[in-house]
Scaffold this motif. Structure first.
Motif, PDB file in Angstrom:
ATOM      1  N   ALA A 357     -72.622  -6.498  60.320  1.00  0.00           N
ATOM      2  CA  ALA A 357     -73.508  -6.495  59.152  1.00  0.00           C
ATOM      3  C   ALA A 357     -72.770  -5.889  57.974  1.00  0.00           C
ATOM      4  O   ALA A 357     -72.051  -4.900  58.118  1.00  0.00           O
ATOM      5  N   MET A 358     -72.925  -6.510  56.811  1.00  0.00           N
ATOM      6  CA  MET A 358     -72.307  -5.994  55.583  1.00  0.00           C
ATOM      7  C   MET A 358     -73.410  -5.798  54.546  1.00  0.00           C
ATOM      8  O   MET A 358     -74.101  -6.748  54.190  1.00  0.00           O
ATOM      9  N   VAL A 359     -73.608  -4.589  54.097  1.00  0.00           N
ATOM     10  CA  VAL A 359     -74.622  -4.307  53.078  1.00  0.00           C
ATOM     11  C   VAL A 359     -73.884  -3.893  51.817  1.00  0.00           C
ATOM     12  O   VAL A 359     -73.207  -2.859  51.786  1.00  0.00           O
ATOM     13  N   GLU A 360     -74.012  -4.737  50.783  1.00  0.00           N
ATOM     14  CA  GLU A 360     -73.222  -4.500  49.573  1.00  0.00           C
ATOM     15  C   GLU A 360     -74.078  -3.832  48.506  1.00  0.00           C
ATOM     16  O   GLU A 360     -74.717  -4.481  47.696  1.00  0.00           O
ATOM     17  N   ARG A 361     -74.120  -2.523  48.537  1.00  0.00           N
ATOM     18  CA  ARG A 361     -74.798  -1.773  47.471  1.00  0.00           C
ATOM     19  C   ARG A 361     -74.493  -0.292  47.647  1.00  0.00           C
ATOM     20  O   ARG A 361     -73.861   0.096  48.629  1.00  0.00           O
ATOM     21  N   PHE A 362     -74.938   0.518  46.680  1.00  0.00           N
ATOM     22  CA  PHE A 362     -74.872   1.969  46.846  1.00  0.00           C
ATOM     23  C   PHE A 362     -76.253   2.407  47.286  1.00  0.00           C
ATOM     24  O   PHE A 362     -77.236   2.172  46.593  1.00  0.00           O
ATOM     25  N   ASP A 363     -76.363   2.986  48.463  1.00  0.00           N
ATOM     26  CA  ASP A 363     -77.683   3.277  49.033  1.00  0.00           C
ATOM     27  C   ASP A 363     -77.604   4.596  49.797  1.00  0.00           C
ATOM     28  O   ASP A 363     -77.126   4.652  50.933  1.00  0.00           O
ATOM     29  N   ARG A 364     -78.061   5.667  49.121  1.00  0.00           N
ATOM     30  CA  ARG A 364     -77.939   7.004  49.720  1.00  0.00           C
ATOM     31  C   ARG A 364     -78.661   7.100  51.067  1.00  0.00           C
ATOM     32  O   ARG A 364     -78.159   7.708  52.003  1.00  0.00           O
ATOM     33  N   ASP A 365     -79.873   6.506  51.156  1.00  0.00           N
ATOM     34  CA  ASP A 365     -80.645   6.645  52.392  1.00  0.00           C
ATOM     35  C   ASP A 365     -80.033   5.823  53.522  1.00  0.00           C
ATOM     36  O   ASP A 365     -79.956   6.285  54.663  1.00  0.00           O
ATOM     37  N   LEU A 366     -79.594   4.603  53.209  1.00  0.00           N
ATOM     38  CA  LEU A 366     -78.977   3.809  54.274  1.00  0.00           C
ATOM     39  C   LEU A 366     -77.700   4.491  54.763  1.00  0.00           C
ATOM     40  O   LEU A 366     -77.394   4.474  55.965  1.00  0.00           O
ATOM     41  N   ALA A 367     -76.958   5.113  53.839  1.00  0.00           N
ATOM     42  CA  ALA A 367     -75.754   5.841  54.267  1.00  0.00           C
ATOM     43  C   ALA A 367     -76.134   6.899  55.302  1.00  0.00           C
ATOM     44  O   ALA A 367     -75.523   7.006  56.375  1.00  0.00           O
ATOM     45  N   ARG A 368     -77.180   7.660  55.034  1.00  0.00           N
ATOM     46  CA  ARG A 368     -77.603   8.701  55.986  1.00  0.00           C
ATOM     47  C   ARG A 368     -78.002   8.088  57.321  1.00  0.00           C
ATOM     48  O   ARG A 368     -77.735   8.644  58.390  1.00  0.00           O
ATOM     49  N   ARG A 369     -78.670   6.918  57.254  1.00  0.00           N
ATOM     50  CA  ARG A 369     -79.120   6.261  58.497  1.00  0.00           C
ATOM     51  C   ARG A 369     -77.935   5.740  59.300  1.00  0.00           C
ATOM     52  O   ARG A 369     -78.000   5.675  60.532  1.00  0.00           O
ATOM     53  N   ILE A 370     -76.866   5.366  58.616  1.00  0.00           N
ATOM     54  CA  ILE A 370     -75.667   4.922  59.343  1.00  0.00           C
ATOM     55  C   ILE A 370     -74.961   6.128  59.958  1.00  0.00           C
ATOM     56  O   ILE A 370     -74.563   6.090  61.131  1.00  0.00           O
ATOM     57  N   TYR A 371     -74.789   7.203  59.184  1.00  0.00           N
ATOM     58  CA  TYR A 371     -74.148   8.396  59.768  1.00  0.00           C
ATOM     59  C   TYR A 371     -74.884   8.828  61.036  1.00  0.00           C
ATOM     60  O   TYR A 371     -74.275   9.255  62.010  1.00  0.00           O
ATOM     61  N   ALA A 372     -76.221   8.717  61.013  1.00  0.00           N
ATOM     62  CA  ALA A 372     -77.011   9.179  62.162  1.00  0.00           C
ATOM     63  C   ALA A 372     -77.113   8.129  63.265  1.00  0.00           C
ATOM     64  O   ALA A 372     -77.060   8.465  64.447  1.00  0.00           O
ATOM     65  N   GLY A 373     -77.267   6.863  62.873  1.00  0.00           N
ATOM     66  CA  GLY A 373     -77.606   5.845  63.864  1.00  0.00           C
ATOM     67  C   GLY A 373     -76.414   5.193  64.532  1.00  0.00           C
ATOM     68  O   GLY A 373     -76.549   4.583  65.611  1.00  0.00           O
ATOM     69  N   ALA A 374     -75.235   5.299  63.949  1.00  0.00           N
ATOM     70  CA  ALA A 374     -74.053   4.682  64.564  1.00  0.00           C
ATOM     71  C   ALA A 374     -73.571   5.546  65.733  1.00  0.00           C
ATOM     72  O   ALA A 374     -73.919   6.721  65.859  1.00  0.00           O
ATOM     73  N   ASP A 375     -72.762   4.943  66.597  1.00  0.00           N
ATOM     74  CA  ASP A 375     -72.152   5.704  67.700  1.00  0.00           C
ATOM     75  C   ASP A 375     -70.805   6.275  67.284  1.00  0.00           C
ATOM     76  O   ASP A 375     -70.421   7.360  67.724  1.00  0.00           O
ATOM     77  N   LEU A 376     -70.075   5.510  66.474  1.00  0.00           N
ATOM     78  CA  LEU A 376     -68.754   5.939  65.992  1.00  0.00           C
ATOM     79  C   LEU A 376     -68.678   5.617  64.503  1.00  0.00           C
ATOM     80  O   LEU A 376     -69.351   4.696  64.019  1.00  0.00           O
ATOM     81  N   PHE A 377     -67.841   6.352  63.764  1.00  0.00           N
ATOM     82  CA  PHE A 377     -67.711   6.134  62.321  1.00  0.00           C
ATOM     83  C   PHE A 377     -66.262   5.780  61.997  1.00  0.00           C
ATOM     84  O   PHE A 377     -65.341   6.519  62.365  1.00  0.00           O
ATOM     85  N   LEU A 378     -66.049   4.663  61.323  1.00  0.00           N
ATOM     86  CA  LEU A 378     -64.681   4.194  61.046  1.00  0.00           C
ATOM     87  C   LEU A 378     -64.203   4.658  59.670  1.00  0.00           C
ATOM     88  O   LEU A 378     -64.914   4.500  58.670  1.00  0.00           O
ATOM     89  N   MET A 379     -63.004   5.182  59.616  1.00  0.00           N
ATOM     90  CA  MET A 379     -62.410   5.586  58.336  1.00  0.00           C
ATOM     91  C   MET A 379     -60.912   5.288  58.371  1.00  0.00           C
ATOM     92  O   MET A 379     -60.077   6.182  58.503  1.00  0.00           O
ATOM     93  N   PRO A 380     -60.561   3.990  58.240  1.00  0.00           N
ATOM     94  CA  PRO A 380     -59.150   3.598  58.368  1.00  0.00           C
ATOM     95  C   PRO A 380     -58.383   3.697  57.048  1.00  0.00           C
ATOM     96  O   PRO A 380     -57.608   2.806  56.708  1.00  0.00           O
ATOM     97  N   SER A 381     -58.567   4.783  56.311  1.00  0.00           N
ATOM     98  CA  SER A 381     -58.002   4.895  54.956  1.00  0.00           C
ATOM     99  C   SER A 381     -56.474   4.794  54.967  1.00  0.00           C
ATOM    100  O   SER A 381     -55.817   5.369  55.825  1.00  0.00           O
ATOM    101  N   ARG A 382     -55.928   4.138  53.956  1.00  0.00           N
ATOM    102  CA  ARG A 382     -54.467   4.111  53.794  1.00  0.00           C
ATOM    103  C   ARG A 382     -53.980   5.482  53.340  1.00  0.00           C
ATOM    104  O   ARG A 382     -52.941   5.950  53.748  1.00  0.00           O
ATOM    105  N   PHE A 383     -54.718   6.094  52.427  1.00  0.00           N
ATOM    106  CA  PHE A 383     -54.479   7.500  52.104  1.00  0.00           C
ATOM    107  C   PHE A 383     -55.846   8.133  51.901  1.00  0.00           C
ATOM    108  O   PHE A 383     -56.824   7.427  51.626  1.00  0.00           O
ATOM    109  N   GLU A 384     -55.937   9.422  52.092  1.00  0.00           N
ATOM    110  CA  GLU A 384     -57.250  10.064  51.986  1.00  0.00           C
ATOM    111  C   GLU A 384     -57.084  11.512  51.527  1.00  0.00           C
ATOM    112  O   GLU A 384     -56.655  12.369  52.288  1.00  0.00           O
ATOM    113  N   PRO A 385     -57.388  11.776  50.244  1.00  0.00           N
ATOM    114  CA  PRO A 385     -57.214  13.145  49.725  1.00  0.00           C
ATOM    115  C   PRO A 385     -57.936  14.184  50.574  1.00  0.00           C
ATOM    116  O   PRO A 385     -57.385  15.237  50.866  1.00  0.00           O
TER     117      PRO A 385
END
Ligand code: ADP
Length: 495
Positions: A357-385
Motif C-alpha cells: 500500500a502506498m499512501v501519498e500525503r502528509f498524515d500525522r495520525d496515519l504515521a502514528r498508526r503505522i509506527y504502532a500497527g506495523a511489525d517492522l519499520f523500514l529505514m533504508p536511508s542512503r545517509f541519515e543525519p
C-alpha cells in the motif's frame, strides 16, 4: 542564558520532517535542564499559510520595521505574533508576501526561487524584534541553511549593535544536502550589509557561510558528524567542517517521549506499553483496515514513512517490496515528494493490491498508526543525519530494519551482531537485495515459534531512553556556553 532559535520548521505548527520534531523538542527540553535558561527559548518561525493558530487578535503582536532591499521603501513592516507553546515561546514572523503560500519550501513547480530572500527575512525579523524590544540575546541557535542569514546579518549589518552584536551563534546541521545556494543576482535582495560575502562566481552558499562564521557547529549524531568530515559524506562542505576542528561535533538527537508514547497516543485504536503490549494487535488490525490489508492474514507488515527523497531509499523499498510481497510480507508506505519515487511506489502497490500500500500525503495520525500497527519499520536511508522515524518505531515496539549509516548506526543495535542488546536490524549495501535480505532475517526472528528472541528485541527497543533532557539538551547547553565564551573572547581581541 537567553536563547533564540531561528528555524523553518517547528512541530506542531510546521513540519515536513525531523527538523520540526527536533526544534520543538529541544526548545522545550532546554527549559527542563536546571540552571540553563534565564527566559524560555524563543523560536522564530515563519507564519506559513498552513500554521494552525488562533485568531490573530488573540496573539500578542509587535510590528517591527525590517530592512528589505527588494521593497520600494527599502523596508517593510512585519508583524511578529507570539504565543506560549508548552515550554517555550513561539514567535511567528508574519509577512504574507513571503510566507502566505501553498507550501513551506515550494509547490508543484518545485522550490520557490526566492527562498533565500524569504528566509533572510525570517532571520532579520528575529533580530529586529529583539532589537526593537531591547532584549539582548546570548545565543542565536540556527537550524539548517534557512537560518544562516542571521549570522551574516550579525557580522555584516549588526556587529556594532548592543543587542545583537555580542550574541554568540551556533549552527545545527540537520541535513547537509540543502545549502541555500543563492545566485549572485539574488544576493543583493538579502540585504546582508554593504559588503556581502564574495562567495563563488555563481553566488553564495548560505550553509557554508554559516559553518564558517558560527561560534560552534554540530550535526545531530556523532556518526553523521564523522561522515560529514569526509569528502564522500560532506556534500562539498567537508573541508569547511574540518577547518572548524573542535568547534564541530555531533550531538545525538533525543525523542520527545511524551509526544511519542503508545500508552497515551490518541490516534491509536488501543493503548499499550512495554509491560502489556496487547493493544498493539488492535493497532495492527486498525492499520490493516485503513490500508486495505486483510487483518486476519498473519503475514508481517513492514511500515515505512518519510519524505520521498533519494536520501530516504524509497526506490530500494519499491524495488524490494514485490519480492517481499510475493513471499511472506506486506509493505505499507506513507510519504510524498519526488514524483519518480512516488510513481515507483505506486506501481509496486498497483501490481500487488492487498500486499503493498502506498499512501501519498502528509498524515500525522496515519504515521502514528503505522509506527504502532506495523511489525517492522523500514529505514533504508542512503545517509541519515539522525532520524526520528527509527526512534519512534522502537518506542512503539516496532523494530527497525535500517541501513548502517549516520544516526541510524548510532541508535540501532543489530540483533544478530549483539543478541543480548539488539534493538533492530542493520544492513550495509544500499541495494534492494540487501534491504530484502535484512527484512527476511528480521521476519525469521518474528516468526520463530520460540518467541523469546523477538520478545527480548521488542522489550529492549521499547526501553531505550531517548529523553532529551538527560543527555542531548545538556550537551546543547554546554555547546551554547562554549560559544558564548568564544564570542566574548573574540570581541575582546578585536576591541
Ligand atoms: P527527515 O528529517 O530526514 O525527514 P526523520 O526520520 O528525522 O527524517 O523525521 C521524519 C519525521 O517526519 C518523523 O516524525 C515522521 O513521522 C514524519 N513524517 C515524514 N513524512 C511524513 C508523512 N508523509 N506523514 C506524516 N509524518 C511524516
Amino acid at each position: 542564558m537567553r536563547v533564540v532559535f531561528v528555524a523553518a520548521e517547528c512541530e506542531p505548527w510546521a513540519k515536513t520532517g525531523g527538523l520540526g520534531d527536533v526544534v520543538d523538542a529541544l526548545a522545550r527540553a532546554l527549559g527542563r535542564v536546571p540552571g540553563v535558561l534565564d527566559e524560555p527559548v524563543e523560536v522564530f518561525l515563519p507564519r506559513y499559510r498552513s500554521v494552525p493558530v488562533r485568531r490573530d487578535r488573540d496573539l500578542e503582536t509587535v510590528v517591527v520595521t525590517v530592512p528589505d532591499p527588494s521593497a520600494p521603501a527599502g523596508a517593510v513592516e512585519v508583524a511578529v505574533r507570539s504565543l506560549d507553546a508548552a515550554g517555550y515561546r513561539l514567535r511567528l514572523v508574519d509577512h504574507p508576501p513571503a510566507f502566505d503560500r501553498d507550501g513551506l519550501y515550494g509547490d508543484a513547480a518545485g522550490d520557490y526561487p526566492d527562498n533565500a530572500w524569504r528566509f533572510a527575512l525570517l532571520a532579520r525579523a528575529a533580530l529586529e524584534a529583539r532589537r526593537a524590544e531591547r532584549r539582548p540575546v546570548d545565543v542565536v541557535a540556527l537550524h539548517d541553511w534557512h537560518a544562516c542569514p542571521a549570522v551574516l546579518l550579525r557580522d555584516l549589518a549588526y556587529a556594532a549593535d548592543p543587542v545583537v552584536g555580542p550574541a554568540a551563534v551556533t549552527l545545527t546541521l540537520h541535513n547537509l544536502a540543502y545549502h541555500g545556494w543563492t545566485p549572485r543576482e539574488r544576493v543583493p535582495q538579502l540585504g546582508l550589509g554593504a559588503d556581502p560575502p564574495a562567495g563563488d562566481a555563481w553566488g553564495i552558499d548560505l550553509l557554508r557561510e554559516g559553518i564558517r562564521r558560527a561560534e560552534a557547529v554540530n550535526t545531530v549524531s556523532p556518526g553523521y558528524a564523522r561522515e560529514a568530515l569526509r569528502p564522500e559524506g560532506g556534500m562539498g562542505l567537508d573541508g569547511d567542517l574540518r577547518a572548524r576542528g573542535a568547534r564541530f561535533g555531533g550531538i545525538l538527537n533525543g525523542l520527545d517521549e511524551e509526544l511519542w508514547d503508545p500508552a497515551t497516543d490518541a490516534a491509536l485504536a488501543a493503548p499499550y506499553d512495554a509491560a502489556d503490549r496487547a493493544g498493539k494487535a488492535a493497532c495492527r488490525a486498525d492499520l490493516c483496515a485503513r490500508v486495505g490489508f486483510d487483518p486476519a492474514d498473519p503475514a508481517p507488515i513492514l511500515g515505512t514513512i518519510g519524505r520521498l527523497d533519494p536520501q530516504k531509499g524509497f526506490d530500494l523499498v519499491a524495488a524490494a517490496a514485490p519480492a517481499l510481497a510475493r513471499g511472506s510480507a506486506r509493505v505499507v508506505a506513507l510519504g510524498s515528494g519526488d514524483p519518480a519515487l512516488v510513481a515507483g511506489m505506486r506501481a509496486a502497490a498497483t501490481a500487488h493490491p492487498g500486499r503493498i500500500a502506498m499512501v501519498e500525503r502528509f498524515d500525522r495520525d496515519l504515521a502514528r498508526r503505522i509506527y504502532a500497527g506495523a511489525d517492522l519499520f523500514l529505514m533504508p536511508s542512503r545517509f541519515e543525519p539522525c532520524g526520528q522515524g527509527q526512534m519512534i518505531a522502537m518506542r512503539y515496539g516496532t523494530p527497525p530494519v535500517a541501513r548502517r549509516t549516520g544516526g541510524l548506526a548510532d541508535t540501532i543495535v543489530d540483533l544478530h551482531e549483539d543478541p543480548g542488546n539488539g534493538t533492530g536490524f542493520l544492513f550495509d549495501a544500499a541495494t534492494p537485495d540487501a534491504l530484502r535480505f535484512a527484512c527476511e532475517r528480521a521476519i525469521a526472528v518474528l516468526r520463530d515459534p520460540d518467541r523469546s528472541r523477538w520478545d527480548g528485541l521488542v522489550r529492549r527497543a521499547m526501553a531505550v531512553d531517548w529523553a532529551w533532557e538527560r543527555s542531548s539538551a545538556p550537551a546543547y547547553a554546554a555547546m551554547f556556553a562554549r560559544a558564548i565564551a568564544d564570542r566574548a573572547a573574540a570581541r575582546r581581541a578585536t576591541g
